[in-house]
Design a protein around this motif. Structure first.
Motif: not given
Ligand code: NAX
Length: 327
Positions: A99-100, A105-113, A136-138, A325-327
């Motif tokens: 989960g961590d 990775n959410g902190g990386i892939f959300k702003p990149q999306g 991460n792609a999701l 809350g990442l997606i």
């Protein structure tokens, strides 16, 4: 002459980046007649290292390389990008729970999306390499609502290539003889490398090898190859991963040959019981710049159980990032 294609590479100062950038610059990503402009994204602490790599790219005097720019801001790095290779990710550190890892990775892939959504070119194609690649792609995809879903993919081509290599060795034939091998599910140890429909020289591979070899040797060797490389090299796969990323994009743009397919993690349309919206690996063909899931394959009981197990892991990852809350 043609305008350069913009290629953004994240994690450019990392080990995959180091192997990947020179192959892109030499024309192997898109073809020997396509000039490229590189846009490197790194975290601020690694920008200096990326500058060193950019110096070496310059020193390569690549005829197709129209320039290299370096950024530490995703908004700038993805501006006008046609091909986005998302390689940089947060590795699992000691004591980190799954989960961590997903949260980091959410902190990386959300702003990149979000940055891809805001500024990428209309024809952008995204390949996520950084692990956990499918999820991460999701995450990236869910923050890019204006980008068509089929532009987001994750890499299982390395697993596919590993499967080809193991089969070629076992059967004593060149990899070029092998057709219709497939990786299903997650890019993780639960992945299912399948030979159910695979052929060599027109014969069924399933008839030429025994089930015990497939279950006890082939499948675990492919699924655990990453760990075996770390054990041998002291470092994770890098050049082979870069090579697979090149293959993934080259095939996406240039297509698969008639009578064959490859493997990629793409957004599920519900095919083969894989929940819609999950980014899962399937046998895919590519045509006119689009990956499509191969339809209508009969799935035997052994394959069904293996696919379901890997997809269950993807569902769990999706549920975790949903709760966060990442997606
Ligand atoms: P490295 O640790 O050598 O490089 C990663 C780079 O990413 C570092 O330079 C780091 O500064 C950078 N980075 C971190 N956060 C970033 C951010 N927010 N924006 C831009 N850059 C950022 O790792 P490397 O060996 O190159 O592997 C990269 C990723 O590929 C890892 O997540 C790895 O697990 C994954 N892999 C995926 C494979 C696949 O088949 N899908 C196979 C190979 C590889 O294991």
């Amino acid at each position: 002459s043609q305008a350069p294609v913009n290629v953004t590479v994240t994690g450019a100062a990392g080990q995959i980046g180091y192997a990947l950038l020179f192959r892109i610059a030499s024309g192997q990503l898109l073809g020997q007649d396509v000039p490229v402009k590189l846009r490197l994204l790194e975290i601020p602490q690694a920008v200096k290292a990326a500058e060193g790599t950019a110096m070496e790219l310059e020193d390569g005097a690549f005829p197709l390389l129209a320039g290299t720019d370096i950024f530490d801001d995703p908004k700038q790095a993805f501006e006008g990008t046609n091909i986005a290779l998302l390689v940089g990710a947060r590795p699992r550190s000691k004591g980190m729970e799954r989960g961590d890892l997903l949260e980091a990775n959410g902190g990386i892939f959300k702003p990149q999306g979000e940055a891809i959504n805001a500024g990428a070119a209309d024809d952008v194609k995204v390949l996520v390499v950084g692990n956990p690649a499918n999820t991460n792609a999701l995450i990236a995809r869910s923050h890019a609502p204006d980008v068509p879903a089929d532009r987001f993919t994750a890499m299982t081509r390395l697993d596919h290539n590993r499967a080809l290599a193991q089969l070629a060795k076992k059967l004593g034939v060149p990899v070029t003889e092998l057709k219709k091998v497939a990786i299903w599910g997650n890019h993780s140890a639960t992945q299912y490398p399948s030979v159910q429909h695979a052929e060599f020289g027109g014969k069924k591979i399933a008839d030429a090898v025994d089930q015990a070899w497939l279950e006890n040797d082939f499948i675990p060797t492919v699924a655990k190859r990453g760990a075996a490389i770390i054990e041998a090299r002291g470092l994770s796969s890098a050049a082979s991963a870069a090579s697979a990323a090149i293959d993934h994009v080259y095939t996406w743009v240039n297509g698969t040959p008639a009578g064959d397919w490859t493997s990629a993690a793409v957004v599920s349309d519900g095919s083969y019981g894989v929940p819609e919206g999950l980014i899962s690996s399937f046998p895919v063909t590519a045509k006119d710049g689009k990956y499509e899931i191969v339809q209508g394959l009969e799935i035997d009981d052994f394959s069904r159980a293996r696919i379901d197990a890997s997809v269950a892991e993807l569902v769990e990852e999706r549920d975790t990032v949903q709760k966060l809350g990442l997606i």
